[in-house]
Design an enzyme around this catalytic site. Structure first.
Site, PDB file in Angstrom:
ATOM      1  N   PHE A 249       0.866  -1.188   0.000  1.00 23.33           N
ATOM      2  CA  PHE A 249       0.000   0.000   0.000  1.00 23.33           C
ATOM      3  C   PHE A 249       0.895   1.227   0.000  1.00 23.33           C
ATOM      4  O   PHE A 249       1.725   1.393   0.891  1.00 23.33           O
ATOM      5  CB  PHE A 249      -0.930   0.032   1.217  1.00 23.33           C
ATOM      6  CG  PHE A 249      -1.891   1.189   1.175  1.00 23.33           C
ATOM      7  CD1 PHE A 249      -3.078   1.083   0.458  1.00 23.33           C
ATOM      8  CD2 PHE A 249      -1.595   2.373   1.816  1.00 23.33           C
ATOM      9  CE1 PHE A 249      -3.959   2.154   0.392  1.00 23.33           C
ATOM     10  CE2 PHE A 249      -2.469   3.448   1.756  1.00 23.33           C
ATOM     11  CZ  PHE A 249      -3.659   3.339   1.044  1.00 23.33           C
TER      12      PHE A 249
ATOM     13  N   ASP B 138       9.408   2.397   1.353  1.00 25.95           N
ATOM     14  CA  ASP B 138       8.264   3.145   1.874  1.00 25.95           C
ATOM     15  C   ASP B 138       8.164   2.826   3.366  1.00 25.95           C
ATOM     16  O   ASP B 138       7.731   1.742   3.750  1.00 25.95           O
ATOM     17  CB  ASP B 138       7.002   2.720   1.123  1.00 25.95           C
ATOM     18  CG  ASP B 138       5.725   3.354   1.678  1.00 25.95           C
ATOM     19  OD1 ASP B 138       5.757   3.891   2.796  1.00 25.95           O
ATOM     20  OD2 ASP B 138       4.690   3.282   0.983  1.00 25.95           O
TER      21      ASP B 138
ATOM     22  N   LYS C 255       2.990   9.885   8.322  1.00 23.37           N
ATOM     23  CA  LYS C 255       2.264   9.443   9.515  1.00 23.37           C
ATOM     24  C   LYS C 255       2.816  10.023  10.816  1.00 23.37           C
ATOM     25  O   LYS C 255       2.434  11.087  11.234  1.00 23.37           O
ATOM     26  CB  LYS C 255       2.192   7.915   9.554  1.00 23.37           C
ATOM     27  CG  LYS C 255       1.179   7.317   8.577  1.00 23.37           C
ATOM     28  CD  LYS C 255       0.948   5.855   8.841  1.00 23.37           C
ATOM     29  CE  LYS C 255      -0.092   5.258   7.883  1.00 23.37           C
ATOM     30  NZ  LYS C 255      -1.450   5.740   8.127  1.00 23.37           N
TER      31      LYS C 255
END
Length: 395
Positions: A135, A220, A249
């Site tokens: 993702f 990532d 995040k």
């Protein structure tokens, strides 16, 4: 006032929201508008690594807001430079690009990889290989990079040049490389896809393959970075360095901020005008980011490592007593509990009613990503609630 009904009337329907209105958070606990208390093992989906309203983050935000809220990237400002320095000094990288989210950071990484490779090898170098179950975001480029077809449906045609291979399968990766390939992009630990770790030795083989073929390696770490796994960055567990890394995040303690870090050689492919972000590296977000990194390096990462091992051991105990649990996996405080059922929504909902917030990662996995300041007592409480939920469901 019925804020849930009001939200349904005015807010676009892009989330399946739980019927709870949260109004306050402190540490690892949040409260709803009725005053009910919840132990938060969601942490804003691995965002609130220092918990809710950490004093250092609050102080940094207040101090910066009183001086300057926004500054165009046409000018320098101190918090951005300080945060970039901290990121470089504590990672493989040499240069940082700031944006606002993980999707934006991954878009920047895709663009940089293509720009660098085209300049070095020619216009045919644009292909990027990513992993199944990955993702990488919701924008069209990062969505295409995401190796899950359920996120692609309805948004075709997707961006050209992406291939997907099974995670942890070095032979499949070798077979997918062709004359157009310029980069391999992956999460060292897959989050949204189900909490899958890279196998020991796999990342090293990928690094060697990229070096052999002249490809860039992009990690990532939007979810698995910033102390989540018991190291500042997940790649540090494996002794393998990427050429580009993306973060977001947890980087600013809850404020919107993303970052792409790269080596000097790769970063030099970007020239003024190649990429930009109006709000990227905002002074308030960067001031919070500086406070976050200092707290992480000041002992919070050690707590994440220690309590992560404790939480995993407690979950493994549940695994022994509840046949409905298939597997416990993950590292640090990024853990997944896979169940032998079609859908874990009932587990999540029952836990919430008992005062524990958890979330899914796919249909069969309950994801546990609590604040890194979590205590053993809070872990015990969470595991007790989960135990009660499973006993009720097994009756």
């Amino acid at each position: 006032m019925d804020y849930i009904q009001m939200g349904k009337e005015y807010v676009m329907n892009t989330y399946n929201r739980y019927p709870v209105v949260l109004v306050k958070g402190k540490g690892a606990v949040v409260y709803d508008e009725q005053g009910n208390e919840y132990l938060d093992f969601v942490a804003g989906i691995a965002v609130n690594n220092l918990g809710h309203c950490h004093p250092s983050v609050v102080a940094a935000i207040k101090g910066q807001v009183e001086n300057m809220i926004h500054c165009s990237n046409l000018y320098w400002h101190i918090p951005q430079v300080e945060l970039a320095k901290l990121l470089v000094e504590n990672s493989f990288g040499d240069k940082v690009f700031f944006c606002n989210s993980g999707a934006e950071a991954n878009e920047a990484a895709i663009k940089l990889a293509r720009k660098y490779s085209k300049k070095k090898y020619g216009e045919h170098k644009y292909g990027i290989i990513t992993m199944q179950h990955s993702f990488h975001g919701r924008t069209l480029g990062s969505l295409t990079a995401t190796g899950q077809t359920k996120y692609h449906e309805g948004f075709e045609p997707l961006v050209e040049g992406f291939k997907y291979v099974p995670f942890n399968d070095i032979d499949a990766l070798k077979d997918a490389i062709d004359e157009n390939t310029c980069a391999v992009m992956m999460e060292p630990i897959q989050g949204e896809g189900g909490i899958y770790e890279a196998d020991e030795g796999y990342l090293r083989k990928v690094r060697e393959l990229c070096d052999e073929k002249g490809l860039l390696l992009i990690f990532d770490e939007v979810q698995c970075g910033m102390g989540r796994t018991g190291e500042l960055f997940a790649y540090q567990h494996y002794g393998v360095q990427p050429d580009i890394m993306t973060l977001a995040k947890a980087i600013a303690g809850g404020l919107p901020l993303g970052a792409m870090i790269a080596t000097d050689e790769v970063a030099s492919a970007f020239k003024p005008g190649d990429h930009a972000s109006t709000f990227g590296g905002n002074p308030v977000a960067c001031a919070a980011g500086v406070a976050v990194i200092k707290e992480l390096l000041g002992g919070v990462i050690d707590n994440a490592r220690e309590i992560g091992e404790y939480l995993k051991s407690r979950l493994l105990e549940l695994n022994k007593t509840h046949p409905v649990i298939n597997e416990v996996r993950g590292r640090g405080l990024m853990l997944g509990v896979e169940f032998n059922m079609q859908e874990v929504a009932e587990v999540v909902n029952r836990a919430m009613k008992k005062g524990l917030l958890v979330l899914s990662a796919g249909h069969k996995v309950v994801r546990m990503v609590p604040p890194l300041i979590i205590t053993k007592a809070e872990v015990d409480k969470a595991v007790e609630i989960l135990d009660q939920v499973l006993k009720e469901m097994e009756v």
